[in-house]
Design an enzyme around this catalytic site. Sequence first.
Site, PDB file in Angstrom:
ATOM      1  N   THR A   7      -1.173  12.583 -31.552  1.00  0.00           N
ATOM      2  CA  THR A   7      -2.610  12.424 -32.058  1.00  0.00           C
ATOM      3  C   THR A   7      -3.511  13.100 -31.036  1.00  0.00           C
ATOM      4  OG1 THR A   7      -4.552  10.764 -32.396  1.00  0.00           O
ATOM      5  CG2 THR A   7      -2.872  10.281 -30.605  1.00  0.00           C
ATOM      6  N   LYS A  12      -7.871   7.085 -28.993  1.00  0.00           N
ATOM      7  CA  LYS A  12      -6.538   6.596 -29.619  1.00  0.00           C
ATOM      8  C   LYS A  12      -5.715   6.756 -28.463  1.00  0.00           C
ATOM      9  CE  LYS A  12      -6.218   7.379 -34.521  1.00  0.00           C
ATOM     10  NZ  LYS A  12      -5.465   8.277 -35.560  1.00  0.00           N
ATOM     11  N   ASP A  67      -1.777   6.795 -37.786  1.00  0.00           N
ATOM     12  CA  ASP A  67      -2.912   7.267 -38.622  1.00  0.00           C
ATOM     13  C   ASP A  67      -3.575   5.798 -38.979  1.00  0.00           C
ATOM     14  OD1 ASP A  67      -3.954   9.382 -40.321  1.00  0.00           O
ATOM     15  OD2 ASP A  67      -3.490   8.038 -41.893  1.00  0.00           O
ATOM     16  N   LYS A 169      -9.762  -6.049 -27.386  1.00  0.00           N
ATOM     17  CA  LYS A 169      -9.742  -5.496 -28.723  1.00  0.00           C
ATOM     18  C   LYS A 169      -8.163  -5.204 -29.074  1.00  0.00           C
ATOM     19  CE  LYS A 169     -10.558  -1.020 -31.170  1.00  0.00           C
ATOM     20  NZ  LYS A 169     -10.896   0.360 -31.220  1.00  0.00           N
TER      21      LYS A 169
END
Length: 192
Positions: A7, A12, A67, A169
């Site tokens: 990525t 991310k 993704d 999170k």
Amino acid sequence: MRVVVGTRNAHKIEELQQILSPLLPGVELVPAAGDAPDEDGTTFYDNALIKARAAHAESGLPSVADDSGLEVSALEGAPGIHSARYSPSGLDADNTALVLSRMAGHDDRAAEFVCAAAYVTDRGEYVIERRWAGTLALEPSGGGGFGYDPIFIPEGRSVTAAQLSAHDKNDVSHRGKAFRALAELMATLPRS
Ligand code: ITT
């Protein structure tokens, strides 16, 4: 053992380090080199595999990729796999503003983050998908996270994802759940 992370999104990569490092001791996560592949799949699943396959083909090493995106019920699943470039600029602030403006007049504010986590080695290909349900806020709040976090109120919470700590999170997010499940699987596979 080195595992390539296919990525280019720095946020991310940071989350993946936090999620995977404690679960995969002795595994060094390294960023992918080379150009990003075309994400021309029609699902999160396909695009995660495209990214992990490209990182594996380029490096020869076991590779993971993500993704992900936001699906909004009232917008028939948009922005979905187009989340990163929903607005013409692709900037987070413009993407979130566009979602909020398209929500005008809709009472149903349900939304879900989706993450497909892929792992590709010489021996096989694996994909695990997980979701994170919530609702859309009326306006952005919070300075943490990235992307649509400032407008996403997770189920069971009264603040946006951008107001959660990184730890909180990752504990409940689509990405946290998908990559923890993938790490469990990786730990059972031969290292090649
Ligand atoms: P790579 O393809 O290099 O991985 P990308 O950002 O283009 O980076 P995607 O195609 O998977 O990745 O698009 C993901 C988009 O979905 C991301 O840019 C955000 O807009 C949104 N998104 C995904 N996960 C999110 C999260 O945890 N919080 C907020 N927004 C998120």
